[in-house]
Design an enzyme around this catalytic site. Structure first.
Site, PDB file in Angstrom:
ATOM      1  N   ALA A  75       3.506   8.818  -5.215  1.00 20.08           N
ATOM      2  CA  ALA A  75       4.189   8.880  -6.517  1.00 20.08           C
ATOM      3  C   ALA A  75       5.007  10.162  -6.663  1.00 20.08           C
ATOM      4  CB  ALA A  75       3.170   8.757  -7.660  1.00 20.08           C
ATOM      5  N   ASP A  85       1.984  13.164  -7.058  1.00 21.83           N
ATOM      6  CA  ASP A  85       0.541  13.027  -7.271  1.00 21.83           C
ATOM      7  C   ASP A  85      -0.231  13.462  -6.033  1.00 21.83           C
ATOM      8  OD1 ASP A  85       0.950  12.074  -9.789  1.00 21.83           O
ATOM      9  OD2 ASP A  85       0.296  10.019  -9.401  1.00 21.83           O
ATOM     10  N   ASP A 142     -15.712   0.213   7.256  1.00 22.53           N
ATOM     11  CA  ASP A 142     -14.851   1.263   7.807  1.00 22.53           C
ATOM     12  C   ASP A 142     -15.310   2.661   7.396  1.00 22.53           C
ATOM     13  OD1 ASP A 142     -13.199  -0.449   9.220  1.00 22.53           O
ATOM     14  OD2 ASP A 142     -11.800  -0.714   7.558  1.00 22.53           O
ATOM     15  N   ALA A 198      -2.250   5.284   3.243  1.00 25.75           N
ATOM     16  CA  ALA A 198      -0.815   5.403   3.469  1.00 25.75           C
ATOM     17  C   ALA A 198      -0.096   4.082   3.239  1.00 25.75           C
ATOM     18  CB  ALA A 198      -0.549   5.900   4.894  1.00 25.75           C
TER      19      ALA A 198
END
Length: 317
Positions: A222, A187, A83, A201
């Site tokens: 986070a 974060d 990918d 995601a």
């Protein structure tokens, strides 16, 4: 797209691949045997290599070509790798509307859906029109400093704003179409296309969006406040992210190109008006792909007739 005699096909492989490598050479030989003109992108060569220094590659069935020539002549691009290789090539070809076909030489292969043991005849069948054509969206991302654009890049999966290596959280103010949404300490923050919803995601607890949906995802990484949750937005949305705090804030495009944002900078993200076209094998099945890649269970008695008995990818012959 029906086959045209002598149609030009571009072949891309991972940077640094050996000119003697059996996989990409077998793809080139297969294409040439079917009367296609073949250009192999010279970006796969090591920096110290040259076309003339590789006599074993100076054969009549293909030639090395730079990106400019490929954009001018190629009608389809075949990408061999994982990918990451596909994402990098897709960004390079974003401005020329060349359909892309992926051959999986990596691990997961969400975008490269022809297996190595299915290249012949699946690749030729796909080129000859026995295929599923699909348009997917790119993201355009700008970093603005004092109102001026200092960086401008595209991404197929996602654009990620993240904290720097010194630690601490990023502090961001998020607006959608000029309307304030929230202030965020986290974060990081992921802006994802439906294509990227199965990438970073998903690891941050975002939902999977079917590729045919015209939408965007905003997924906090986070977050300090646990009530900051992922949200799906219409595809026409413009997302403005203001950096209000943090050190060495990074802006990552498909996690391959990295930019830097300072406190006071603005990151503007929207969908590109120019989509990418993917060509899948005729029996491509998105849900079969998810079952394989994400290890979802399935009962053989519940499988639809057209895919029952096929191997994991849903298009094997």
């Amino acid at each position: 797209m029906p086959k045209q005699k002598g149609m030009c096909i571009a072949v891309f492989a991972k940077h640094g691949a050996s000119p003697k490598q059996a996989i990409w050479r077998s793809v080139v030989d297969l294409l040439a045997a079917n009367a296609f003109q073949v250009l192999v992108c010279d970006s796969m060569l090591n920096s110290g290599s040259s076309r003339k220094s590789k006599p074993e590659c100076d054969e009549a069935n293909f030639e090395f070509a730079n990106l400019a020539l490929i954009k001018k002549k190629a009608k389809i691009a075949v990408i061999i790798g994982g990918d990451g290789t596909f994402l990098g090539t897709a960004r390079e070809l974003a401005d020329c509307n060349i359909p892309l076909i992926g051959i999986n030489q990596g691990r997961l292969g969400f975008l490269t859906d022809i297996r190595l043991d299915d290249i012949n005849p699946t690749l030729i069948d796909t080129i000859n029109g026995q295929s599923v054509s699909e348009n997917r969206a790119y993201l355009e991302g700008q970093i603005l400093r004092q109102g001026k654009v200092v960086e401008n890049h595209i991404a197929l999966n996602d654009i990620v704003i993240s904290r720097g290596i010194v630690g601490g959280m990023v502090e961001l103010r998020v607006e959608v179409d000029g309307t304030f949404m929230y202030d965020l300490r986290a974060d990081g923050l992921i802006i994802s296309t439906p294509t990227g919803s199965t990438a970073y995601a998903l690891s941050a607890d975002g939902p999977i969006l079917h590729p045919s949906l015209a939408g965007l995802l905003i997924v906090p990484v986070a977050p300090h406040a646990l009530t900051n949750r992922p949200i799906a937005l219409p595809q026409h949305s413009t997302i403005d992210i203001h950096v209000t705090g943090g050190k060495q804030t990074g802006v990552h495009f498909d996690m391959q190109f990295n930019g830097r944002a300072k406190v006071g900078d603005q990151i503007r993200i929207k969908v590109s008006p120019h989509p990418i076209q993917l060509l899948h094998p005729e029996r491509y099945d998105y849900f079969a792909m998810l079952r394989q890649k994400l290890h979802w269970s399935a009962s053989p008695t519940e499988a639809p007739h057209k895919t029952r008995g096929l191997r994991d990818s849903g298009h094997a012959k």
